[in-house]
Design a protein around this motif. Structure first.
Motif, PDB file in Angstrom:
ATOM      1  N   HIS A  56     -35.896  23.729  45.781  1.00 25.03           N
ATOM      2  CA  HIS A  56     -34.812  23.591  44.810  1.00 25.03           C
ATOM      3  C   HIS A  56     -33.955  24.832  44.649  1.00 25.03           C
ATOM      4  CE1 HIS A  56     -35.990  19.608  43.808  1.00 25.03           C
ATOM      5  NE2 HIS A  56     -37.210  19.989  43.493  1.00 25.03           N
ATOM      6  N   THR A 173     -30.643   7.935  31.290  1.00 27.95           N
ATOM      7  CA  THR A 173     -30.452   6.969  32.351  1.00 27.95           C
ATOM      8  C   THR A 173     -30.096   7.704  33.627  1.00 27.95           C
ATOM      9  OG1 THR A 173     -29.545   5.551  30.654  1.00 27.95           O
ATOM     10  CG2 THR A 173     -29.332   4.805  32.915  1.00 27.95           C
ATOM     11  N   MET A 174     -30.955   7.559  34.620  1.00 28.34           N
ATOM     12  CA  MET A 174     -30.703   8.227  35.891  1.00 28.34           C
ATOM     13  C   MET A 174     -29.953   7.289  36.809  1.00 28.34           C
ATOM     14  SD  MET A 174     -31.764  11.217  35.643  1.00 28.34           S
ATOM     15  CE  MET A 174     -31.491  11.680  37.360  1.00 28.34           C
ATOM     16  N   GLU A 175     -29.107   7.870  37.629  1.00 28.42           N
ATOM     17  CA  GLU A 175     -28.296   7.076  38.546  1.00 28.42           C
ATOM     18  C   GLU A 175     -28.976   6.875  39.884  1.00 28.42           C
ATOM     19  OE1 GLU A 175     -25.479   5.313  38.172  1.00 28.42           O
ATOM     20  OE2 GLU A 175     -25.838   5.690  36.059  1.00 28.42           O
ATOM     21  N   SER A 176     -30.121   7.537  40.101  1.00 26.96           N
ATOM     22  CA  SER A 176     -30.784   7.377  41.387  1.00 26.96           C
ATOM     23  C   SER A 176     -32.287   7.494  41.182  1.00 26.96           C
ATOM     24  CB  SER A 176     -30.312   8.452  42.361  1.00 26.96           C
ATOM     25  OG  SER A 176     -30.654   9.730  41.865  1.00 26.96           O
ATOM     26  N   SER A 177     -33.039   7.147  42.193  1.00 25.02           N
ATOM     27  CA  SER A 177     -34.491   7.178  42.052  1.00 25.02           C
ATOM     28  C   SER A 177     -34.981   8.624  41.996  1.00 25.02           C
ATOM     29  CB  SER A 177     -35.137   6.455  43.223  1.00 25.02           C
ATOM     30  OG  SER A 177     -34.884   7.182  44.405  1.00 25.02           O
ATOM     31  N   MET A 178     -36.091   8.821  41.326  1.00 27.25           N
ATOM     32  CA  MET A 178     -36.615  10.171  41.124  1.00 27.25           C
ATOM     33  C   MET A 178     -38.099  10.179  41.475  1.00 27.25           C
ATOM     34  SD  MET A 178     -34.548  12.244  38.729  1.00 27.25           S
ATOM     35  CE  MET A 178     -35.473  12.485  37.218  1.00 27.25           C
ATOM     36  N   SER A 182     -39.614  15.412  39.792  1.00 23.67           N
ATOM     37  CA  SER A 182     -38.270  15.434  39.207  1.00 23.67           C
ATOM     38  C   SER A 182     -38.284  14.903  37.778  1.00 23.67           C
ATOM     39  CB  SER A 182     -37.301  14.624  40.070  1.00 23.67           C
ATOM     40  OG  SER A 182     -37.119  15.258  41.314  1.00 23.67           O
ATOM     41  N   ASP A 185     -39.553  17.626  35.660  1.00 25.23           N
ATOM     42  CA  ASP A 185     -38.498  18.624  35.444  1.00 25.23           C
ATOM     43  C   ASP A 185     -37.502  18.151  34.384  1.00 25.23           C
ATOM     44  OD1 ASP A 185     -39.548  20.409  37.247  1.00 25.23           O
ATOM     45  OD2 ASP A 185     -38.320  19.724  38.926  1.00 25.23           O
ATOM     46  N   LEU A 186     -37.189  16.842  34.451  1.00 20.22           N
ATOM     47  CA  LEU A 186     -36.226  16.313  33.483  1.00 20.22           C
ATOM     48  C   LEU A 186     -36.803  16.374  32.063  1.00 20.22           C
ATOM     49  CD1 LEU A 186     -33.442  15.032  33.174  1.00 20.22           C
ATOM     50  CD2 LEU A 186     -34.486  12.784  33.444  1.00 20.22           C
ATOM     51  N   VAL A 189     -36.613  19.975  30.693  1.00 18.63           N
ATOM     52  CA  VAL A 189     -35.347  20.426  30.093  1.00 18.63           C
ATOM     53  C   VAL A 189     -34.947  19.594  28.877  1.00 18.63           C
ATOM     54  CG1 VAL A 189     -34.407  21.547  32.149  1.00 18.63           C
ATOM     55  CG2 VAL A 189     -33.946  19.138  31.788  1.00 18.63           C
ATOM     56  N   GLU A 190     -35.412  18.317  28.835  1.00 17.60           N
ATOM     57  CA  GLU A 190     -34.984  17.460  27.728  1.00 17.60           C
ATOM     58  C   GLU A 190     -35.905  17.528  26.511  1.00 17.60           C
ATOM     59  OE1 GLU A 190     -32.314  15.811  27.196  1.00 17.60           O
ATOM     60  OE2 GLU A 190     -31.383  16.054  29.158  1.00 17.60           O
ATOM     61  N   ARG A 212     -45.952  22.702  41.596  1.00 18.83           N
ATOM     62  CA  ARG A 212     -44.968  23.657  41.095  1.00 18.83           C
ATOM     63  C   ARG A 212     -45.505  25.092  41.256  1.00 18.83           C
ATOM     64  NH1 ARG A 212     -41.662  20.963  41.992  1.00 18.83           N
ATOM     65  NH2 ARG A 212     -40.230  19.728  40.739  1.00 18.83           N
ATOM     66  N   ARG A 265     -34.578  15.828  51.032  1.00 21.48           N
ATOM     67  CA  ARG A 265     -33.441  15.620  50.123  1.00 21.48           C
ATOM     68  C   ARG A 265     -32.119  16.044  50.759  1.00 21.48           C
ATOM     69  NH1 ARG A 265     -31.704  19.805  47.492  1.00 21.48           N
ATOM     70  NH2 ARG A 265     -32.850  21.757  47.640  1.00 21.48           N
TER      71      ARG A 265
ATOM     72  N   PRO B  30     -34.710  23.635  35.284  1.00 24.06           N
ATOM     73  CA  PRO B  30     -35.886  24.427  34.929  1.00 24.06           C
ATOM     74  C   PRO B  30     -36.193  25.367  36.086  1.00 24.06           C
ATOM     75  CG  PRO B  30     -36.543  22.219  35.571  1.00 24.06           C
ATOM     76  CD  PRO B  30     -35.048  22.280  35.711  1.00 24.06           C
ATOM     77  N   GLY B  33     -37.271  24.402  39.618  1.00 23.69           N
ATOM     78  CA  GLY B  33     -37.322  22.939  39.610  1.00 23.69           C
ATOM     79  C   GLY B  33     -36.008  22.289  39.998  1.00 23.69           C
ATOM     80  N   GLN B  34     -36.003  20.997  39.814  1.00 29.54           N
ATOM     81  CA  GLN B  34     -34.868  20.153  40.125  1.00 29.54           C
ATOM     82  C   GLN B  34     -33.678  20.495  39.204  1.00 29.54           C
ATOM     83  OE1 GLN B  34     -34.742  17.041  42.201  1.00 29.54           O
ATOM     84  NE2 GLN B  34     -32.647  17.490  41.690  1.00 29.54           N
ATOM     85  N   PHE B  36     -30.148  19.387  37.370  1.00 29.67           N
ATOM     86  CA  PHE B  36     -29.512  18.164  36.886  1.00 29.67           C
ATOM     87  C   PHE B  36     -28.140  18.473  36.317  1.00 29.67           C
ATOM     88  CE2 PHE B  36     -34.082  17.675  36.196  1.00 29.67           C
ATOM     89  CZ  PHE B  36     -34.336  16.484  36.837  1.00 29.67           C
ATOM     90  N   THR B  53     -27.262  11.088  33.645  1.00 35.23           N
ATOM     91  CA  THR B  53     -27.814  12.311  34.226  1.00 35.23           C
ATOM     92  C   THR B  53     -27.920  12.143  35.739  1.00 35.23           C
ATOM     93  OG1 THR B  53     -29.079  12.674  32.205  1.00 35.23           O
ATOM     94  CG2 THR B  53     -29.744  13.928  34.142  1.00 35.23           C
TER      95      THR B  53
END
Lengths: 318, 186
Positions: A56, A173-178, A182, A185-186, A189-190, A212, A265, B30, B33-34, B36, B53
């Motif tokens: 990443h 809502t994600m626009e692509s598969s994760m 990932s 990670d989301l 941050v959220e 990680r 990726r 992060p 990490g990934q 966004f 996102t």
């Protein structure tokens, strides 16, 4: 309004002169801190033939090589050559990282302590931050406990489907598969970072999932964990440290795995840093190392959420 | 196609077969990490605002929209009509789509009409438009520096704060982005 160059006032620094003075003072403080402790300042190339393969982190390539995403590999070559404890204050470059707390070129403080554990180094990180600002004592929690507390999931056992459901409940809502990492990670941050911000104190997150680990040593617990720590101040990640991986075979395997992830990726694989691997073959002393974002430290010192407030000329003015 | 770090405020994208404009975009990542990009987007047809996102590597199509400079003609009580001054082609947009610019509409003035797949979906005014003041309290002579203001109603129906020396029947230049008085106009 007349402005032939079309640049208006953006020739000016985005940081106040007062903030730039704080930067100068902090750099002097950091150097004094290491001088007192007998840690040698070193300089390694910003431009090199390759960059550390990390899934990443996207290095900036140029005709002569790659701008370094961190001085880690080169500093470990110095450690293997017998340098003893060393530190470096340098610019690091990461393509595509631009936002309120990211600039593609930033100042990194990185240091290594041969013979130390990552617990000892964690204390030194805190000592250093406390020298620069009044941040009070720190709380230490595991990555697992942080996710259980703030995201309501156990990051070591939760499934991809559960993570997706959790994220959807948060309205993400994600626009692509994760993939699983990932999603973690989301949630980091959220949920976790905002949770840490509310604590309004310094927090170390320790012992990450092995996926990680990056360049950290893995401890064979149940489940195994990467001996890694991150320091958060008001929810902002300030530093990342490891009990450094010293096994050359495992290191080669991880770099290749990172390249495989990059390939998956759609990113270009990076040439393996054979000089770095040769240094590990020769023998990297058992050590702990850490990288600290100097700009982030300054953001905490002057209490701003904008990295542009502590840099003379961030990317949009550079 | 746009990649995640090209998602910037003001960019228009197509998601779920609908055109949207990005209201705000934030990069988050992060450590190690990934990465966004979180965006807040507003639907160009119905005005609905949602969050989405994207992770690094995701590609987002640009919306198939184009802006045409058109003259405002009239409102028939239901639809607002605009005309391309070169081709004389006319388009009409509905009350919801015109809502935000209604107070800045003036006959014969030019507006940017956004067309999505050939259909008009929104309209935006020029940054500065000159309007006649149709109603305001009498002027106060000589007071040009104090900064005091009074409300003035414009021919379009908008009410803006103007300096005390400006009078009914006079024309003023207005910044439609902020809704504020700029200067007296001829």
């Amino acid at each position: 309004m007349s402005c032939p160059s079309g640049h208006g006032q953006d020739w000016r620094p985005s940081a106040s002169l007062k903030a730039l003075q704080t930067r100068a003072n902090t750099l002097a403080t950091l150097r004094a801190f290491f001088q007192e402790r007998g840690v040698m300042e070193v300089e390694t190339p910003a431009l090199a033939s390759t960059a550390a393969a990390e899934s990443h982190l996207e290095p900036i390539s140029c005709p002569m090589g790659y701008l370094q995403t961190s001085p880690e590999s080169a500093m470990k070559r110095l450690l293997a050559a017998g340098s003893g404890p060393i530190y470096q204050i340098s610019h690091a470059f990461r393509s595509d990282e631009q936002g309120p707390s990211h600039n593609p070129e930033f100042t990194m403080l990185e240091w290594y302590r041969p013979g130390w554990s990552y617990h000892q180094l964690r204390q030194e990180v805190l000592d250093l931050v406390q020298r620069c600002m009044d941040c009070g004592p720190a709380e230490t929690i595991t990555y697992r406990a942080a996710f259980q507390r703030y995201a309501g999931v156990d990051p070591f056992s939760v499934t991809e489907e559960q993570l997706e459901a959790e994220a959807r409940q948060l309205g993400l809502t994600m626009e692509s598969s994760m993939d699983r990492d990932s999603w973690l990670d989301l949630l980091m941050v959220e949920r976790v970072e905002p949770g840490l911000a509310e604590l309004a104190r310094a927090v170390f997150i320790v012992d990450f999932p092995t996926s990680r680990a990056a360049m950290a040593q893995i401890r064979p617990d149940h489940p195994p964990v990467a001996e890694r720590f991150e320091l958060y101040l008001d929810g902002l990640e300030l530093a990342n440290g490891y009990q450094e991986l010293i096994d050359p075979k495992e290191q080669r395997h991880r770099l290749m795995e990172e390249n495989r992830q990059r390939h998956l990726r759609g990113a270009n694989p990076l040439p393996l840093d054979e000089r770095f691997l040769a240094a590990l073959d020769h023998g990297l002393p058992a050590c702990a190392g850490v990288a600290l974002g100097v700009d982030r430290l300054l953001m905490a010192e002057i209490e701003t959420k904008e990295i542009a407030q502590v840099m003379a000329f961030p990317k949009e003015r550079a | 196609m746009l990649n995640h770090n090209q998602l910037k405020q003001g960019t228009r994208v197509e998601i779920n077969d609908q055109p949207w404009i990005i209201v705000s975009a934030q990069f988050v990542k992060p450590g190690k990490g990934q990465a966004f990009t979180k965006i807040k987007i507003k639907n160009l047809v119905n005005g609905r605002v949602i969050d989405r996102t994207f992770k690094s590597g995701d590609m987002v199509p640009k919306a198939d929209v184009l802006d045409r400079n058109m003259q405002y003609l009239y409102n028939d009580g239901e639809l607002w009509h605009f005309m391309d001054p070169d081709s004389f082609e006319q388009v009409a947009i509905n009350a919801a789509q015109v809502e935000e610019v209604k107070l800045w509409l003036k006959d014969q003035e030019s507006y940017d009409v956004t067309l999505w797949k050939g259909q008009a979906i929104s309209v935006s005014p020029p940054a500065f438009v000159v309007f006649e003041i149709t109603d305001c309290d009498p002027g106060v002579r000589g007071d040009t520096v104090s900064g005091a203001t009074k409300p003035a109603t414009l021919e379009s129906g908008a009410v803006v704060k103007v300096p005390l020396f400006v009078n009914q029947g006079e024309k003023i230049k207005v910044d439609t982005r902020t809704g504020s008085y700029v200067e007296r106009a001829k």
